[in-house]
Design a protein around this motif. Sequence first.
Motif, mmCIF file in Angstrom:
data_model
loop_
_atom_site.group_PDB
_atom_site.id
_atom_site.type_symbol
_atom_site.label_atom_id
_atom_site.label_comp_id
_atom_site.label_asym_id
_atom_site.label_seq_id
_atom_site.Cartn_x
_atom_site.Cartn_y
_atom_site.Cartn_z
ATOM 1 N N GLU A 32 0.804 -1.226 0.000
ATOM 2 C CA GLU A 32 0.000 0.000 0.000
ATOM 3 C C GLU A 32 0.838 1.277 0.000
ATOM 4 O OE1 GLU A 32 -3.312 0.036 -0.490
ATOM 5 O OE2 GLU A 32 -3.135 -2.138 -0.688
ATOM 6 N N ASN A 33 2.131 1.164 0.250
ATOM 7 C CA ASN A 33 2.991 2.344 0.321
ATOM 8 C C ASN A 33 4.052 2.378 -0.770
ATOM 9 O OD1 ASN A 33 1.727 3.208 2.740
ATOM 10 N ND2 ASN A 33 2.917 1.696 3.847
ATOM 11 N N TYR A 34 3.958 1.479 -1.718
ATOM 12 C CA TYR A 34 4.993 1.377 -2.748
ATOM 13 C C TYR A 34 4.370 1.551 -4.123
ATOM 14 C CZ TYR A 34 8.681 -0.718 -5.605
ATOM 15 O OH TYR A 34 9.630 -0.945 -6.561
ATOM 16 N N ASP A 35 4.648 2.690 -4.764
ATOM 17 C CA ASP A 35 4.035 2.964 -6.067
ATOM 18 C C ASP A 35 4.684 2.191 -7.209
ATOM 19 O OD1 ASP A 35 6.396 4.356 -6.323
ATOM 20 O OD2 ASP A 35 5.455 6.280 -6.742
ATOM 21 N N GLY A 36 5.636 1.310 -6.912
ATOM 22 C CA GLY A 36 6.232 0.438 -7.912
ATOM 23 C C GLY A 36 5.634 -0.953 -7.882
ATOM 24 N N ASP A 37 4.533 -1.114 -7.130
ATOM 25 C CA ASP A 37 3.897 -2.420 -7.005
ATOM 26 C C ASP A 37 2.798 -2.583 -8.056
ATOM 27 O OD1 ASP A 37 3.398 -4.918 -5.257
ATOM 28 O OD2 ASP A 37 1.414 -4.017 -5.473
ATOM 29 N N LEU A 38 2.906 -3.610 -8.853
ATOM 30 C CA LEU A 38 1.957 -3.871 -9.933
ATOM 31 C C LEU A 38 0.526 -4.022 -9.408
ATOM 32 C CD1 LEU A 38 2.385 -5.704 -13.079
ATOM 33 C CD2 LEU A 38 0.843 -6.858 -11.540
ATOM 34 N N LEU A 39 0.341 -4.750 -8.327
ATOM 35 C CA LEU A 39 -1.007 -4.975 -7.786
ATOM 36 C C LEU A 39 -1.602 -3.708 -7.192
ATOM 37 C CD1 LEU A 39 -0.397 -8.448 -6.150
ATOM 38 C CD2 LEU A 39 -1.540 -7.963 -8.314
ATOM 39 N N TYR A 40 -0.793 -2.919 -6.523
ATOM 40 C CA TYR A 40 -1.258 -1.653 -5.953
ATOM 41 C C TYR A 40 -1.752 -0.716 -7.060
ATOM 42 C CZ TYR A 40 -0.996 2.923 -3.670
ATOM 43 O OH TYR A 40 -1.271 4.182 -3.207
ATOM 44 N N ILE A 41 -0.961 -0.559 -8.113
ATOM 45 C CA ILE A 41 -1.348 0.310 -9.240
ATOM 46 C C ILE A 41 -2.591 -0.241 -9.936
ATOM 47 C CG2 ILE A 41 -0.605 1.219 -11.485
ATOM 48 C CD1 ILE A 41 0.822 2.468 -9.006
ATOM 49 N N TYR A 42 -2.651 -1.555 -10.108
ATOM 50 C CA TYR A 42 -3.811 -2.178 -10.744
ATOM 51 C C TYR A 42 -5.081 -1.906 -9.936
ATOM 52 C CZ TYR A 42 -6.711 -5.839 -12.820
ATOM 53 O OH TYR A 42 -7.718 -6.530 -13.452
ATOM 54 N N ARG A 43 -5.000 -2.049 -8.634
ATOM 55 C CA ARG A 43 -6.181 -1.808 -7.782
ATOM 56 C C ARG A 43 -6.590 -0.345 -7.795
ATOM 57 N NH1 ARG A 43 -3.696 -5.829 -3.457
ATOM 58 N NH2 ARG A 43 -4.567 -7.751 -4.296
#
Length: 114
Positions: A32-43
């Motif tokens: 939830e705190n990492y803008d390089g995470d594929l799943l976070y950006i997808y959600r």
Amino acid sequence: MPPSYRWWLVHYGNARLSGGNILAIAAPEHRENYDGDLLYIYRLNKAEEWWLSRFPHRMDLFVPDSDELYSFDTSTRDEQGEFPIMYYDLMNDLIDKYASTFAEFLERLIDERS
């Protein structure tokens, strides 16, 4: 996720080219705190109705600058389970196929940007 992307995650985990990160998958406690995470950006993208209506099968993968982005097209996969990678020219609002697999995407991207 496609096999070549999973292999890359296990063996390399991340990469930075031309000022942008190829999105990876962070540990759940950091997602939830990492803008390089594929799943976070997808959600985040899926939460936007306009985005979902326009790009229902897009999963962003690499955003090197504000004029372009690369994404998985999750609407189709080949016999090996690979998604094609699409190139989106944001300036001209054009979308085109960039590579058939994540492995081909990496090879082409490295050739063009290094």
